[in-house]
Design a protein around this motif. Structure first.
Motif, PDB file in Angstrom:
ATOM      1  N   LYS A  93      -5.967   8.564  -0.172  1.00  0.00           N
ATOM      2  CA  LYS A  93      -4.888   8.443  -1.152  1.00  0.00           C
ATOM      3  C   LYS A  93      -4.217   7.080  -1.132  1.00  0.00           C
ATOM      4  O   LYS A  93      -4.008   6.450  -2.181  1.00  0.00           O
ATOM      5  N   ASP A  94      -3.872   6.579   0.057  1.00  0.00           N
ATOM      6  CA  ASP A  94      -3.134   5.318   0.142  1.00  0.00           C
ATOM      7  C   ASP A  94      -3.955   4.118  -0.315  1.00  0.00           C
ATOM      8  O   ASP A  94      -3.396   3.079  -0.665  1.00  0.00           O
ATOM      9  N   LEU A  95      -5.278   4.261  -0.318  1.00  0.00           N
ATOM     10  CA  LEU A  95      -6.133   3.154  -0.742  1.00  0.00           C
ATOM     11  C   LEU A  95      -6.141   2.951  -2.258  1.00  0.00           C
ATOM     12  O   LEU A  95      -6.434   1.856  -2.735  1.00  0.00           O
ATOM     13  N   VAL A  96      -5.866   4.009  -3.003  1.00  0.00           N
ATOM     14  CA  VAL A  96      -5.946   3.900  -4.463  1.00  0.00           C
ATOM     15  C   VAL A  96      -4.586   3.902  -5.142  1.00  0.00           C
ATOM     16  O   VAL A  96      -4.496   3.697  -6.349  1.00  0.00           O
ATOM     17  N   ASN A  97      -3.525   4.136  -4.376  1.00  0.00           N
ATOM     18  CA  ASN A  97      -2.179   4.096  -4.956  1.00  0.00           C
ATOM     19  C   ASN A  97      -1.897   2.709  -5.538  1.00  0.00           C
ATOM     20  O   ASN A  97      -1.953   1.712  -4.838  1.00  0.00           O
ATOM     21  N   GLY A  98      -1.616   2.683  -6.833  1.00  0.00           N
ATOM     22  CA  GLY A  98      -1.305   1.415  -7.482  1.00  0.00           C
ATOM     23  C   GLY A  98      -2.511   0.666  -7.994  1.00  0.00           C
ATOM     24  O   GLY A  98      -2.375  -0.461  -8.483  1.00  0.00           O
ATOM     25  N   ASN A  99      -3.703   1.269  -7.909  1.00  0.00           N
ATOM     26  CA  ASN A  99      -4.892   0.573  -8.417  1.00  0.00           C
ATOM     27  C   ASN A  99      -4.778   0.401  -9.926  1.00  0.00           C
ATOM     28  O   ASN A  99      -4.569   1.382 -10.659  1.00  0.00           O
ATOM     29  N   PRO A 100      -4.928  -0.828 -10.432  1.00  0.00           N
ATOM     30  CA  PRO A 100      -4.681  -1.096 -11.849  1.00  0.00           C
ATOM     31  C   PRO A 100      -5.772  -0.586 -12.794  1.00  0.00           C
ATOM     32  O   PRO A 100      -5.576  -0.596 -14.015  1.00  0.00           O
ATOM     33  N   TYR A 216      -3.978  -5.721  -4.485  1.00  0.00           N
ATOM     34  CA  TYR A 216      -2.812  -4.894  -4.834  1.00  0.00           C
ATOM     35  C   TYR A 216      -2.299  -4.098  -3.634  1.00  0.00           C
ATOM     36  O   TYR A 216      -1.163  -3.591  -3.646  1.00  0.00           O
ATOM     37  N   LEU A 217      -3.108  -4.001  -2.590  1.00  0.00           N
ATOM     38  CA  LEU A 217      -2.707  -3.262  -1.391  1.00  0.00           C
ATOM     39  C   LEU A 217      -1.972  -4.130  -0.374  1.00  0.00           C
ATOM     40  O   LEU A 217      -1.401  -3.616   0.585  1.00  0.00           O
ATOM     41  N   VAL A 218      -1.994  -5.434  -0.569  1.00  0.00           N
ATOM     42  CA  VAL A 218      -1.429  -6.350   0.422  1.00  0.00           C
ATOM     43  C   VAL A 218       0.095  -6.392   0.330  1.00  0.00           C
ATOM     44  O   VAL A 218       0.655  -6.622  -0.742  1.00  0.00           O
ATOM     45  N   ASP A 219       0.746  -6.159   1.454  1.00  0.00           N
ATOM     46  CA  ASP A 219       2.209  -6.253   1.532  1.00  0.00           C
ATOM     47  C   ASP A 219       2.556  -7.189   2.696  1.00  0.00           C
ATOM     48  O   ASP A 219       2.663  -6.762   3.844  1.00  0.00           O
ATOM     49  N   ILE A 220       2.699  -8.451   2.371  1.00  0.00           N
ATOM     50  CA  ILE A 220       2.998  -9.454   3.395  1.00  0.00           C
ATOM     51  C   ILE A 220       4.355  -9.192   4.039  1.00  0.00           C
ATOM     52  O   ILE A 220       4.536  -9.389   5.259  1.00  0.00           O
ATOM     53  N   ASP A 221       5.320  -8.727   3.252  1.00  0.00           N
ATOM     54  CA  ASP A 221       6.661  -8.464   3.792  1.00  0.00           C
ATOM     55  C   ASP A 221       6.624  -7.417   4.896  1.00  0.00           C
ATOM     56  O   ASP A 221       7.293  -7.566   5.928  1.00  0.00           O
ATOM     57  N   LYS A 222       5.853  -6.345   4.698  1.00  0.00           N
ATOM     58  CA  LYS A 222       5.765  -5.291   5.714  1.00  0.00           C
ATOM     59  C   LYS A 222       5.097  -5.835   6.985  1.00  0.00           C
ATOM     60  O   LYS A 222       5.509  -5.499   8.103  1.00  0.00           O
ATOM     61  N   ALA A 223       4.088  -6.670   6.794  1.00  0.00           N
ATOM     62  CA  ALA A 223       3.419  -7.270   7.952  1.00  0.00           C
ATOM     63  C   ALA A 223       4.379  -8.179   8.712  1.00  0.00           C
ATOM     64  O   ALA A 223       4.417  -8.160   9.957  1.00  0.00           O
ATOM     65  N   ILE A 300      -1.596   1.481   5.418  1.00  0.00           N
ATOM     66  CA  ILE A 300      -2.587   0.679   4.699  1.00  0.00           C
ATOM     67  C   ILE A 300      -2.020  -0.672   4.273  1.00  0.00           C
ATOM     68  O   ILE A 300      -2.639  -1.731   4.460  1.00  0.00           O
ATOM     69  N   LYS A 301      -0.830  -0.671   3.702  1.00  0.00           N
ATOM     70  CA  LYS A 301      -0.259  -1.914   3.177  1.00  0.00           C
ATOM     71  C   LYS A 301       0.115  -2.892   4.297  1.00  0.00           C
ATOM     72  O   LYS A 301      -0.052  -4.109   4.153  1.00  0.00           O
ATOM     73  N   THR A 302       0.621  -2.368   5.406  1.00  0.00           N
ATOM     74  CA  THR A 302       0.938  -3.236   6.547  1.00  0.00           C
ATOM     75  C   THR A 302      -0.329  -3.833   7.132  1.00  0.00           C
ATOM     76  O   THR A 302      -0.391  -5.032   7.450  1.00  0.00           O
ATOM     77  N   LEU A 303      -1.361  -2.994   7.261  1.00  0.00           N
ATOM     78  CA  LEU A 303      -2.637  -3.480   7.774  1.00  0.00           C
ATOM     79  C   LEU A 303      -3.204  -4.564   6.864  1.00  0.00           C
ATOM     80  O   LEU A 303      -3.687  -5.598   7.341  1.00  0.00           O
ATOM     81  N   ALA A 304      -3.133  -4.337   5.551  1.00  0.00           N
ATOM     82  CA  ALA A 304      -3.633  -5.342   4.599  1.00  0.00           C
ATOM     83  C   ALA A 304      -2.863  -6.653   4.734  1.00  0.00           C
ATOM     84  O   ALA A 304      -3.449  -7.744   4.679  1.00  0.00           O
TER      85      ALA A 304
END
Length: 390
Positions: A93-100, A216-223, A300-304
């Motif tokens: 689920k977390d991999l496809v959330n927000g897929n355009p 779209y999965l990358v969240d630099i702020d969370k990292a 997922i987003k933190t890992l990305a």
């Protein structure tokens, strides 16, 4: 002379089943189906009209989903004016959330793909999600469905129950006689090319290799928040290490990993350990100065975000390694000899896949063997690669 990996075919009698009894069963089923039902299955493509509802089926594990998502922009080009729905397991689920490119996601947790331990619970979840899928399919009245999974279990039976008029897929997991258009699975080509084979009937030409399909999965702020919480020195180069695998066939020696970690920090680098594991076997190395543990602490987003910030990612042949490659980062992969390397990893300048040459490789045995000599890869080989990348 050792037989080349490229000459060791994965298919047996046209099927992915390695066990003889399973092949014989589906050979009989498909023979009867082709004789009785195949004449009634229409082969003509549905009319090319806009705003069709197209169901994409990729009920698979995380690493396989990452590979599929890399070609999704190319698939969208074929169905530019259509509505795309996607079937996946709930674990993705977390991999496809927000897929355009996806308009709607449907979850189906097949018993054989669910890695949960409780058998009764898995059966119950399979039944409920099967019913939910059929209800969704009947409600949405899909113009066509494409099943991108070439292995057992596929989605073909549920596509029939969902009354989907036009069905496309592979024959290598059986029941191909129920498809309106089928493709034979080809040996020795990258897995992403297999996906694209299914859409070439729509006058699809050469594809473009996109390197940002998963950005779209990358969240630099969370990292960065995670790194700040650990007070990590961001002036040093970051090496991300994922030392775990889903089963014994994807486990490298702990002492070898420890040597790799120790050698990595000699390059004026810091190491962050990531992954999901019930315990941390590297607790003796974690000093919160050069080696940090984020095991069980990244979504997922933190890992990305961490992957994007990393100078290098090192890991077993599993989801994080595929994720790193999809995000176009320098990656070192340690791989057993069970699978054909060329199927799962395209040749790229910034990717190195270490796989020991043994006579029995690739064996395609799900659980490998007792010795697993194909995983006897020296830590010095990995260290040498690290130094070349840094």
């Amino acid at each position: 002379m050792m037989k080349s990996r490229q000459n060791k075919n994965r298919l047996k009698n046209g099927y992915h089943f390695q066990r003889l009894y399973a092949r014989l069963l589906f050979i009989l089923i498909d023979f009867a189906g082709n004789l009785i039902l195949r004449p009634f299955i229409k082969k003509a493509l549905p009319q090319n009209s806009s705003h069709r509802k197209v169901l994409l089926c990729k009920n698979d594990h995380l690493g396989d989903i990452v590979l599929f998502l890399q070609v999704l922009p190319e698939i969208k080009k074929v169905f530019l004016n259509d509505e795309l729905h996607l079937v996946i397991g709930s674990w993705s689920k977390d991999l496809v959330n927000g897929n355009p490119y996806i308009n709607k996601v449907i979850y189906y947790d097949n018993y054989f793909l669910n890695r949960g331990k409780n058998i009764v619970k898995k059966v119950f979840i399979d039944i409920i999600s099967s019913i939910n899928f059929v209800e969704e399919a009947l409600k949405n009245k899909y113009d066509m469905a494409i099943d991108f999974r070439a292995y057992f279990p596929n989605m073909i039976p549920l596509l029939i129950f969902g009354n989907i008029k036009y069905r496309i897929g592979f024959t290598s997991a059986g029941l191909g006689f129920l498809l309106n258009h089928s493709e034979k699975w080809k040996e020795n080509i990258p897995e992403t090319e297999h996906f694209l084979d299914l859409i070439r009937i729509f006058s699809y030409g050469p594809h473009e290799n996109k390197t940002d399909a998963l950005d779209y999965l990358v969240d630099i702020d969370k990292a960065e928040r995670l790194m700040n919480n650990y007070r990590i020195n961001t002036d040093k180069k970051l090496i991300l290490v994922h030392p775990f695998g889903g089963n014994a066939t994807k486990k490298w020696e702990i002492n070898a990993w420890k040597k790799v970690i120790r050698e990595s920090i000699k390059n004026n680098c810091i190491v962050i350990l990531v992954g999901q594991h019930p315990e941390n076997p590297f607790v003796d190395l974690v000093d919160n100065q050069n080696v940090f543990s984020a095991i069980n602490k990244t979504d997922i987003k933190t890992l990305a975000g961490l992957i994007k910030k990393a100078e290098l990612v090192i890991g077993m042949d599993s989801f994080p390694a595929q994720f790193s490659i999809a995000l176009n980062r320098k990656t070192i992969v340690i791989m057993s000899g069970i699978e054909n390397r060329s199927q799962w990893y395209d040749k790229k300048d910034n990717v190195s896949v270490l796989q020991k040459e043994v006579d029995c490789s690739p064996c395609y045995r799900k659980n490998g063997c007792e010795k697993m000599s194909c995983l006897e890869i020296g830590s010095d080989e990995v260290v040498k690669l690290i130094n070349s990348y840094l």
